[in-house]
Design an enzyme around this catalytic site. Structure first.
Site, PDB file in Angstrom:
ATOM      1  N   TYR A 158       0.845  -1.201   0.000  1.00 24.79           N
ATOM      2  CA  TYR A 158       0.000   0.000   0.000  1.00 24.79           C
ATOM      3  C   TYR A 158       0.879   1.249   0.000  1.00 24.79           C
ATOM      4  CZ  TYR A 158      -3.773  -3.227   0.962  1.00 24.79           C
ATOM      5  OH  TYR A 158      -4.676  -4.257   0.860  1.00 24.79           O
ATOM      6  N   ASN A 167     -12.217  -0.871  -5.232  1.00 19.22           N
ATOM      7  CA  ASN A 167     -11.978  -1.102  -6.648  1.00 19.22           C
ATOM      8  C   ASN A 167     -13.142  -1.905  -7.241  1.00 19.22           C
ATOM      9  OD1 ASN A 167     -10.981  -1.829  -9.183  1.00 19.22           O
ATOM     10  ND2 ASN A 167      -9.515  -3.290  -8.352  1.00 19.22           N
ATOM     11  N   CYS A 211      -6.128  -5.350  -7.777  1.00 19.56           N
ATOM     12  CA  CYS A 211      -5.975  -4.999  -6.368  1.00 19.56           C
ATOM     13  C   CYS A 211      -5.504  -6.193  -5.540  1.00 19.56           C
ATOM     14  CB  CYS A 211      -7.269  -4.408  -5.819  1.00 19.56           C
ATOM     15  SG  CYS A 211      -8.738  -5.405  -6.097  1.00 19.56           S
ATOM     16  N   HIS A 212      -5.660  -7.418  -6.060  1.00 20.28           N
ATOM     17  CA  HIS A 212      -5.150  -8.598  -5.346  1.00 20.28           C
ATOM     18  C   HIS A 212      -3.629  -8.587  -5.254  1.00 20.28           C
ATOM     19  CE1 HIS A 212      -5.213  -9.805  -9.613  1.00 20.28           C
ATOM     20  NE2 HIS A 212      -4.188 -10.579  -9.307  1.00 20.28           N
ATOM     21  N   GLU A 236      -0.942 -16.547 -10.408  1.00 22.28           N
ATOM     22  CA  GLU A 236       0.023 -15.719 -11.120  1.00 22.28           C
ATOM     23  C   GLU A 236       1.464 -16.150 -10.856  1.00 22.28           C
ATOM     24  OE1 GLU A 236      -0.799 -11.544 -10.672  1.00 22.28           O
ATOM     25  OE2 GLU A 236      -2.816 -11.779 -11.467  1.00 22.28           O
TER      26      GLU A 236
END
Length: 165
Positions: free
Chosen positions: A98, A121, A129-130, A156
């Site tokens: 953040y 979001n 945002c993950h 990912e």
């Protein structure tokens, strides 16, 4: 107000509600999305933007897409939109804190406000945002729930986990 349309897309994370105007995708929502989405649309079977978004999300989930090209129109305050634009710069498989995001928007002291904007979001997954974690790498809240966030990050990283986490 622009007419909105929606369709449910099956996914490894459960059914995702895709919401679009005639110009852009405006929302992707998990079944238990927190906070609950403010807008809904008419249910449709076919719509060019929903078809485009669904195709790209399907490709993402099977590991064939790392970037999205569907037109987006996230609706929020100017500050929220700045944070969401910064999310788009986080590459597939990378993570940011953040604090990193606050620095990226030129407001390094706005860490809490960035966290709040990140949590609102409306375009989960596509505006990633993950990929935002606490300083030190700890996972914090996610609109689709922490198991979904863990799944997306593992996906990912090249792992294909179940949702039992």
């Amino acid at each position: 107000m622009t007419r909105l349309v929606q369709r449910i897309l099956p996914s490894p994370l459960g059914p995702l509600r895709l919401v679009a105007s005639d110009l852009a995708l405006v929302g992707i929502y998990f079944p238990e999305h927190r906070p609950a989405p403010a807008h809904a649309g008419d249910d449709v079977a076919r719509h060019p933007l929903l078809d485009h978004a669904a195709r790209e999300l399907d490709e993402y989930f099977i590991g064939r897409r790392r970037q999205f090209t569907v037109a987006l129109d996230p609706r929020g305050t100017a500050f929220q939109r700045a944070v969401w634009r910064a999310l788009a710069d986080i590459r597939f498989g990378e993570q940011r804190s953040y604090a990193d995001l606050a620095r990226a928007i030129g407001n390094p002291r706005a860490v809490r406000a960035v966290g709040a904007a990140n949590g609102r979001n409306p375009l989960s997954i596509v505006l990633p945002c993950h990929r935002v974690v606490a300083t030190g790498g700890a996972l914090t809240g996610y609109a689709g729930g922490l198991p979904a966030k863990k799944w997306l990050l593992a996906h990912e990283a090249g792992q294909m986990p179940g949702l039992s986490a």
